[in-house]
Design a protein around this motif. Structure first.
Motif, PDB file in Angstrom:
ATOM      1  N   ARG A   6      -2.698   3.485   1.740  1.00  0.00           N
ATOM      2  CA  ARG A   6      -2.405   2.466   2.760  1.00  0.00           C
ATOM      3  C   ARG A   6      -2.051   3.093   4.107  1.00  0.00           C
ATOM      4  O   ARG A   6      -2.384   2.563   5.152  1.00  0.00           O
ATOM      5  CB  ARG A   6      -1.268   1.556   2.307  1.00  0.00           C
ATOM      6  N   SER A   7      -1.302   4.200   4.054  1.00  0.00           N
ATOM      7  CA  SER A   7      -0.855   4.823   5.311  1.00  0.00           C
ATOM      8  C   SER A   7      -0.397   6.243   5.031  1.00  0.00           C
ATOM      9  O   SER A   7      -0.072   6.585   3.886  1.00  0.00           O
ATOM     10  CB  SER A   7       0.308   4.011   5.894  1.00  0.00           C
ATOM     11  N   ASP A   8      -0.319   7.058   6.087  1.00  0.00           N
ATOM     12  CA  ASP A   8       0.271   8.392   5.942  1.00  0.00           C
ATOM     13  C   ASP A   8       1.794   8.338   6.089  1.00  0.00           C
ATOM     14  O   ASP A   8       2.460   9.369   6.146  1.00  0.00           O
ATOM     15  CB  ASP A   8      -0.349   9.383   6.944  1.00  0.00           C
ATOM     16  N   THR A   9       2.346   7.143   6.139  1.00  0.00           N
ATOM     17  CA  THR A   9       3.815   6.996   6.179  1.00  0.00           C
ATOM     18  C   THR A   9       4.419   6.907   4.782  1.00  0.00           C
ATOM     19  O   THR A   9       5.639   6.830   4.656  1.00  0.00           O
ATOM     20  CB  THR A   9       4.206   5.721   6.943  1.00  0.00           C
ATOM     21  N   HIS A  84      -1.466   0.279  19.352  1.00  0.00           N
ATOM     22  CA  HIS A  84      -0.320  -0.048  18.504  1.00  0.00           C
ATOM     23  C   HIS A  84       0.759  -0.773  19.299  1.00  0.00           C
ATOM     24  O   HIS A  84       1.354  -1.745  18.812  1.00  0.00           O
ATOM     25  CB  HIS A  84       0.257   1.227  17.875  1.00  0.00           C
ATOM     26  N   ASN A 141      -4.976   4.711  15.976  1.00  0.00           N
ATOM     27  CA  ASN A 141      -4.787   4.219  14.608  1.00  0.00           C
ATOM     28  C   ASN A 141      -5.861   3.184  14.217  1.00  0.00           C
ATOM     29  O   ASN A 141      -6.704   3.452  13.355  1.00  0.00           O
ATOM     30  CB  ASN A 141      -3.368   3.625  14.500  1.00  0.00           C
ATOM     31  N   LYS A 201       4.690  10.626   9.901  1.00  0.00           N
ATOM     32  CA  LYS A 201       3.337  10.202   9.490  1.00  0.00           C
ATOM     33  C   LYS A 201       2.673  11.401   8.792  1.00  0.00           C
ATOM     34  O   LYS A 201       3.176  11.822   7.749  1.00  0.00           O
ATOM     35  CB  LYS A 201       2.594   9.646  10.701  1.00  0.00           C
ATOM     36  N   ILE A 278      -7.984   8.924   9.187  1.00  0.00           N
ATOM     37  CA  ILE A 278      -8.027   7.470   9.000  1.00  0.00           C
ATOM     38  C   ILE A 278      -9.472   7.015   8.827  1.00  0.00           C
ATOM     39  O   ILE A 278     -10.331   7.328   9.655  1.00  0.00           O
ATOM     40  CB  ILE A 278      -7.364   6.746  10.192  1.00  0.00           C
ATOM     41  N   SER A 301      -5.409  -0.735   2.736  1.00  0.00           N
ATOM     42  CA  SER A 301      -4.928  -1.821   3.605  1.00  0.00           C
ATOM     43  C   SER A 301      -6.081  -2.701   4.068  1.00  0.00           C
ATOM     44  O   SER A 301      -7.085  -2.180   4.566  1.00  0.00           O
ATOM     45  CB  SER A 301      -4.242  -1.251   4.854  1.00  0.00           C
ATOM     46  N   ARG A 309      -8.710  -0.310   5.786  1.00  0.00           N
ATOM     47  CA  ARG A 309      -8.258   1.001   6.288  1.00  0.00           C
ATOM     48  C   ARG A 309      -7.725   1.852   5.136  1.00  0.00           C
ATOM     49  O   ARG A 309      -6.960   1.378   4.288  1.00  0.00           O
ATOM     50  CB  ARG A 309      -7.159   0.833   7.344  1.00  0.00           C
ATOM     51  N   VAL A 311      -6.021   5.820   4.534  1.00  0.00           N
ATOM     52  CA  VAL A 311      -5.432   6.947   5.266  1.00  0.00           C
ATOM     53  C   VAL A 311      -5.106   8.062   4.274  1.00  0.00           C
ATOM     54  O   VAL A 311      -4.435   7.828   3.263  1.00  0.00           O
ATOM     55  CB  VAL A 311      -4.150   6.516   6.009  1.00  0.00           C
ATOM     56  N   HIS A 313      -3.276  11.756   3.278  1.00  0.00           N
ATOM     57  CA  HIS A 313      -1.973  12.343   3.626  1.00  0.00           C
ATOM     58  C   HIS A 313      -1.591  13.423   2.621  1.00  0.00           C
ATOM     59  O   HIS A 313      -2.282  13.645   1.624  1.00  0.00           O
ATOM     60  CB  HIS A 313      -0.905  11.242   3.693  1.00  0.00           C
TER      61      HIS A 313
END
Ligand SMILES: Cc1ncc(COP(=O)(O)O)c(C=O)c1O
Length: 336
Positions: A6-9, A84, A141, A201, A278, A301, A309, A311, A313
């Motif tokens: 979902r994200s690199d967070t 963003h 992003n 991130k 991404i 996501s 999306r 991502v 990581h």
């Protein structure tokens, strides 16, 4: 195990990072007495070629402090429509700083200096909103991790200098642009008045961003950070994670980029359009693909009706990417 794209967070601090955090020397950062925070701020400012830094809790706070330093209430900041700051900071610039946005359209977030030139309105007189600043995002992003073209950035900076406008850079993933292009960080920030970079991130720290600018602007930002209730005390525990991230997790971003390219190619996208970590895909029903993937423990996501999306990581390895491809490829193919 779940594969979370979902994200690199979503990364969790590694054992080494946790050790560094536990061992950090700390003090009260509101008094400016946390040696680890001070060292991190100085390190990031020096890497980015600006005078001073301010450790903040999030990329949103770094951006919002930057914007408020560059524009007054009733003035505008111009940026692209998928930035963003315009799309995903919940109207913070309007809510906290009385700043409005006007936006240009940018295919895949890619900067076109002519679009900026056509939009800006410095000193717009008593009836129109005056532009105070131009904000860019690098990497982009929602554009799919695209790197801002250096020649267009240079053109926009020259335009800002000629028209008296100031420049903010949302560099949440500037590290990725640096690793993907080999361009020095200080070159990527040249000409910007304020730059926000994130440690939480791709670099894998649990918390933290740094706003960098001139010493005078950072002194002002420090006051506003406290006014927002965002002054932190023994924040060295968090800053130590940032130091560890910079020392250990920067060069390895290249692995994330390779994996994102592999995912893109396997899922029918154009790997040439995926320069960093991404992957964005246009599918008929993004929510349906995300829901079906979730049933097989792969998280992605759905950011719009057709906008998927993914991502990469540091908590994902090559085997995870293979498994994700196995799950996602038939779903994306049948969604069309
Ligand atoms: C480009 C960009 N800027 C800023 C932010 C905000 O960072 P944070 O979530 O730490 O507030 C993000 C978050 O994903 C981002 O992608």
């Amino acid at each position: 195990m779940t594969i979370d794209l979902r994200s690199d967070t979503v990364t969790r601090p590694s054992r080494g990072m946790r050790h560094a955090m536990a061992a950090a020397e700390v003090g009260d950062d509101v008094y400016g007495e946390d040696p680890t925070v001070n060292a991190l701020e100085a390190e990031v400012a020096s890497l980015l070629g600006l005078e001073a830094g301010l450790f903040v809790a999030s990329g949103t706070l770094g951006n919002q402090l930057g914007l408020r330093l560059l524009a007054k209430p009733g003035q505008e900041v111009v940026c692209d429509s998928m930035a963003h700051i315009a799309r995903a900071e919940l109207g913070a610039a309007a809510v906290f700083s009385g700043i409005t946005f006007r936006t240009w359209r940018a295919e895949r977030g890619l900067l076109d200096a002519d679009a900026v030139r056509a939009l800006i309105a410095p000193d717009a007189g008593p009836y129109l909103v005056s532009t105070a600043a131009i904000a860019l995002e690098n990497t982009h992003n929602f554009g799919g991790g695209t790197v801002a073209p250096a020649s267009a950035v240079a053109e926009v900076i020259a335009l800002a200098q000629a028209t008296g406008l100031r420049m903010h850079l949302d560099g949440a993933r500037l590290w990725n642009a640096h690793v993907a292009t080999g361009t020095a960080l200080s070159e990527l920030t040249a000409g910007f008045d304020t730059v926000s970079v994130c440690l939480s991130k791709g670099l894998g720290a649990p918390v933290g961003s740094v706003l960098v600018a001139s010493a005078d602007l950072i002194a002002e930002a420090r006051v506003w950070r406290k006014r927002y209730g965002a002054g932190m005390r023994q924040a060295g525990i968090l800053a130590a994670a940032g130091q560890y991230a910079l020392a250990n997790n920067l060069a390895r971003l290249a692995d994330d980029h390779d994996r994102a390219r592999r995912l893109t190619a396997a899922l029918g996208g154009d790997p040439g359009a995926c320069p960093t970590n991404i992957v964005v895909l246009d599918v008929a029903d993004a929510a349906a693909v995300a829901a079906a993937a979730r049933e097989q423990d792969v998280l992605v996501s759905a950011l719009g009706p057709r906008f998927l999306r993914l991502v990469t990581h540091l908590d994902l390895d090559d085997d995870d990417i293979d498994r994700a491809i196995k799950v996602l490829e038939p779903l994306v193919r049948s969604a069309g």
